[in-house]
Scaffold this active site. Structure first.
Site, PDB file in Angstrom:
ATOM      1  CG  ASP A 262      -1.919   1.106   1.253  1.00  0.00           C
ATOM      2  OD1 ASP A 262      -1.751   2.084   0.504  1.00  0.00           O
ATOM      3  OD2 ASP A 262      -2.890   1.020   2.031  1.00  0.00           O
TER       4      ASP A 262
ATOM      5  CB  SER B 200      -1.166  15.295 -12.956  1.00  0.00           C
ATOM      6  OG  SER B 200      -2.219  15.748 -13.791  1.00  0.00           O
TER       7      SER B 200
ATOM      8  CE1 TYR C 291      -4.969  12.417  -9.927  1.00  0.00           C
ATOM      9  CE2 TYR C 291      -4.996  14.320 -11.386  1.00  0.00           C
ATOM     10  CZ  TYR C 291      -4.553  13.042 -11.084  1.00  0.00           C
ATOM     11  OH  TYR C 291      -3.680  12.413 -11.936  1.00  0.00           O
TER      12      TYR C 291
ATOM     13  CE  LYS D  33      -1.173  12.552  -9.531  1.00  0.00           C
ATOM     14  NZ  LYS D  33      -0.187  11.458  -9.445  1.00  0.00           N
TER      15      LYS D  33
END
Length: 263
Positions: free
Chosen positions: A55, A132, A145, A149
């Site tokens: 994990d 990203s 999100y 990033k």
């Protein structure tokens, strides 16, 4: 040819799997990790890699992976690829989804980078963090999100500075790709809040992203964005949000048409 051991997290599918494929071809002994035991085992068998169920959110798991990898040989490459995407308006998102993105996308990179530095500090190597293009500016519908990033990007550039000051022979890199045709994106395609992901003419391919990722390992470049022109638009949005947000709304409308057409 033996180029040392390479670790790729979240490599049961998508970018991670294709990056691992290229590292195997380059002569690395590759260790891939994922939380999905069945998927990572299948991927490892296909690639000729070693599978470890782990994990990426847990610091202890990264240390366990690093120890196992070092037993196979000198670790020369570490790729923090594991990540998750959950779309939605931030005030409507479940707290569990928010925690998952922050822990997997950002804290996982921090924990993985620390483990990588520990095993590479003597001989040196390359540390690659997958960020990203959303790290460069606002992405309405993917606020958490994008923030996670952006944190990866800031962390990676700062980390390189710390490595330089400590004179450790490790190069840190961040790759910032636009949306790609992966399960990560397709799994959220039903949500209208993913519309900006589909505003480009075509989604990137996992192969093109993996090629760019591995190419970073051949030099000292810290950050690469893919494609460059989209990164420029994102940076403009960060500098001039009052002007950019209406433009993003129009791009979202265009992306929504492509999103629904591609379902």
């Amino acid at each position: 040819m033996n180029n040392g051991v390479a670790v790729v997290t979240g490599a049961a599918r998508g970018f991670g799997r294709e990056i691992a494929r290229r590292l195997v071809a380059r002569g690395h002994r590759v260790v891939i990790t994922d939380v999905n035991a069945d998927a990572v085992t299948v991927a490892a068998e296909e690639l000729g890699a070693t599978a470890i169920v782990a994990d990426a959110r847990q610091a202890t798991e990264h240390r366990r992976v690093a120890t196992a990898a070092a037993e196979l040989g000198p670790v020369t490459v570490w790729v923090n690829n594991a990540g998750v995407l959950r779309a939605g308006r931030v005030w409507e998102q479940p707290e569990a989804d928010i925690a998952l993105m922050v822990e997997a996308n950002f804290l996982g990179v921090v924990h993985g980078s620390r483990a990588a530095v520990d095993v590479m500090r003597e001989r040196g190597g390359h540390l690659l963090n997958i960020a990203s293009i959303s790290a460069h500016g606002p992405v309405p519908g993917l606020a958490v999100y994008a923030a996670s990033k952006a944190a990866v990007l800031a962390f990676t550039t700062s980390l390189q500075g710390e490595l330089d000051l400590a004179r450790l022979p490790i190069r840190a890199h961040a790759l910032c790709p636009d949306a790609a045709d992966t399960a990560l994106v397709r799994d959220e395609q039903e949500s209208p809040d993913t519309a900006l992901l589909f505003s480009q003419r075509t989604l990137l391919t996992p192969d093109s992203v993996a090629d760019a990722a591995v190419a970073l390992l051949d030099g000292r470049r810290v950050v690469r964005s893919l494609p460059t022109h989209r990164a420029g638009l994102m940076r403009t949005g960060a500098l001039l949000p009052r002007l950019a947000l209406p433009v993003l709304a129009m791009m979202r409308a265009r992306g929504d048409r492509r999103r629904t057409a591609g379902r």
